[in-house]
Design a protein around this motif. Structure first.
Motif, PDB file in Angstrom:
ATOM      1  N   ARG A 109      39.335  22.770 -11.068  1.00  0.00           N
ATOM      2  CA  ARG A 109      40.001  21.472 -10.933  1.00  0.00           C
ATOM      3  C   ARG A 109      40.985  21.247 -12.076  1.00  0.00           C
ATOM      4  NH1 ARG A 109      39.223  16.430 -12.682  1.00  0.00           N
ATOM      5  NH2 ARG A 109      37.506  16.947 -14.064  1.00  0.00           N
ATOM      6  N   VAL A 140      44.264  23.385 -11.783  1.00  0.00           N
ATOM      7  CA  VAL A 140      45.164  23.158 -10.648  1.00  0.00           C
ATOM      8  C   VAL A 140      46.536  22.700 -11.137  1.00  0.00           C
ATOM      9  CG1 VAL A 140      45.637  21.674  -8.679  1.00  0.00           C
ATOM     10  CG2 VAL A 140      43.367  22.644  -8.981  1.00  0.00           C
ATOM     11  N   LEU A 166      29.159  23.146  -9.788  1.00  0.00           N
ATOM     12  CA  LEU A 166      29.857  22.040 -10.458  1.00  0.00           C
ATOM     13  C   LEU A 166      30.652  22.568 -11.656  1.00  0.00           C
ATOM     14  CD1 LEU A 166      27.001  19.376 -10.316  1.00  0.00           C
ATOM     15  CD2 LEU A 166      29.106  19.385  -8.960  1.00  0.00           C
ATOM     16  N   ALA A 171      35.747  29.462  -5.972  1.00  0.00           N
ATOM     17  CA  ALA A 171      36.322  28.691  -7.085  1.00  0.00           C
ATOM     18  C   ALA A 171      37.393  29.485  -7.831  1.00  0.00           C
ATOM     19  CB  ALA A 171      35.221  28.277  -8.057  1.00  0.00           C
ATOM     20  N   GLY A 172      37.546  30.750  -7.491  1.00  0.00           N
ATOM     21  CA  GLY A 172      38.562  31.560  -8.159  1.00  0.00           C
ATOM     22  C   GLY A 172      38.076  32.275  -9.406  1.00  0.00           C
ATOM     23  N   PHE A 215      33.773  24.682 -10.397  1.00  0.00           N
ATOM     24  CA  PHE A 215      34.864  23.869  -9.846  1.00  0.00           C
ATOM     25  C   PHE A 215      35.443  22.906 -10.884  1.00  0.00           C
ATOM     26  CE2 PHE A 215      33.913  25.730  -5.827  1.00  0.00           C
ATOM     27  CZ  PHE A 215      35.133  25.691  -5.166  1.00  0.00           C
TER      28      PHE A 215
END
Lengths: 286, 286
Positions: B283, B286, B276, B161-162, B279
């Motif tokens: 998300r 991004v 969850l 997920a970074g 991410f």
């Protein structure tokens, strides 16, 4: 933690109900068929405290017996299990630790297991209609997930995400083993499950019934997070650990999406990928 | 599957480099301190094919030896491991199955393990600055996650997920055991990790450094999916399986969020909840 639900009283075997014993099994072709399909799905041996409590609490199938190791330390969840078994007139058998370990099939059954009727298997057709609460179909197809820990974890997450039905390939031994029951933590008592001869065929059926099929594929250029999902019927398709979706299944999906990774590793565990996909649908339906 | 990365050539021990053996350890107070903190984090025994390949590929710490069971069937990943070990001048020792099983500490080491230098431990201060790629801090704090399978799974997901840094409480035995290395599948080679005396104190430090702290709490009324996250520095805080966040940690978080569940079970596995949350940050960035 939400408030504890009231036990599903009166859903266990009623004293006045006719016995459904060995003598009646297979007396008509229909019953025989149902019984053999139910055996295909499995789930008779449920292990672990959460899984056994949920089995008794849900009351969606008959529990034959609860087996406890005699050396358990007191815990509220064990009291719950004893109370629920009493209410549902389910026998509790205490056995020595060695005997218990010889009966258990999982690594850490937490001193409690239950023997129950096999899980009821549903028809694919049933899963394509809205569920008992009127939710549009939100299906999960598992294309060859073989690790029982992953399968159980996926079922638990799917139930929490509001998945209305799970579809498993019959030939790939998608059997609900004790390890699956343990890691599913009770989800199998609530999820409708169907097995099908092949997932590719099931995808064709779903498309014909206006269910939008979304495959997870690490090579897909569309991001999971860019999906435009409305309240339509949707089916998520997950591939096997490592190998991913089989070729035919990949071809038959309406859309393929990937999860954008920001690190240096190149793959997520399948149960994590499945969780992200399930909750992406849930989130957009809120 | 992304394209296979080129091995990190030249990052292994160079023939001309000065030996860093027993004689030099502890000759100055600083080195001694680093060594003892590194031993606290652990990670010396790496098990499983993906974890061992990633250890050699990343080259972020010295691998002393790769140990293989002598009865392994051929597989591309084993060829990779042999090639990488040769390139990095790491000895490969083949041992009989019984000997291998006696050395392995996990249930399914897949016939391969490696012995390596301990993981490098980072200071909390290092993690509060942007990482080598200029990403703002995206931290994960684990408040008492005790199951090594869950800890490893969380580390793998966090890397994907970074997440730029992981913070573990030192006293809760947040040790990177062989089981953690296996389920992390190589993530520990890339993630910066720090241990702290207490997470509550670390949260105060993070707030003072303008890192926004977000705790996952099943009782929170705000949904994870309603978080308003910009590109600011953020730290996610996950509690123990079952018990959740400790009281003091909960009080010190800037915001508490829960994951809305749509089924009848009342909790997700901690590694799924963590996935969850991680991410959700990814998300939105991004």
């Amino acid at each position: 933690m939400t408030a504890r639900r009231a036990p599903a009283r009166g859903r266990g075997p009623r004293p006045g109900a006719p016995a459904r014993g060995r003598g009646q099994r297979g007396t008509t072709p229909i019953r025989h068929d149902v019984a053999s399909r139910a055996r295909a799905l499995g789930g008779e041996q449920v292990e672990g405290r959460h899984a056994v409590r949920e089995l008794l609490l849900a009351g969606t199938r008959r529990t034959r017996e609860v087996i406890m190791a005699s050396d358990l330390d007191p815990a509220p969840i064990i009291d719950d299990i004893i109370d629920l078994a009493d209410e549902n007139k389910v026998r509790i058998r205490e056995v020595g630790r060695n005997k218990f370990e010889s009966m258990a099939r999982t690594d850490a059954p937490q001193g409690i297991l239950a023997l129950a009727a096999p899980l009821r298997e549903h028809e694919l057709d049933e899963l394509v209609t809205p569920d008992a609460r009127g939710n549009p179909p939100f299906l999960l197809l598992l294309d060859g997930v073989t690790d029982p820990g992953n399968l159980g974890a996926l079922l638990r997450t799917a139930e929490c995400a509001g998945v209305t039905g799970v579809i498993l390939p019959r030939h790939r031994a998608a059997h609900v083993t004790p390890t699956v029951t343990k890691s599913a933590a009770g989800a199998i008592e609530h999820l409708r499950m169907a097995t099908v001869p092949g997932l590719a065929g099931a995808l064709t059926t779903l498309s014909a019934r206006n269910v939008w099929t979304v495959g997870l594929d690490t090579a897909a250029s569309t991001s999971l997070f860019d999906l435009t999902l409305a309240d339509s019927a949707v089916a998520l398709v997950l591939g096997a650990e490592g190998a991913g979706l089989s070729k035919l299944v990949r071809q038959r999906c309406d859309v393929l999406v990937s999860i954008p990774l920001r690190g240096r590793l190149n793959s997520l565990n399948v149960s994590v990928a499945g969780a992200l996909a399930c909750f992406e649908v849930t989130r957009r339906r809120v």
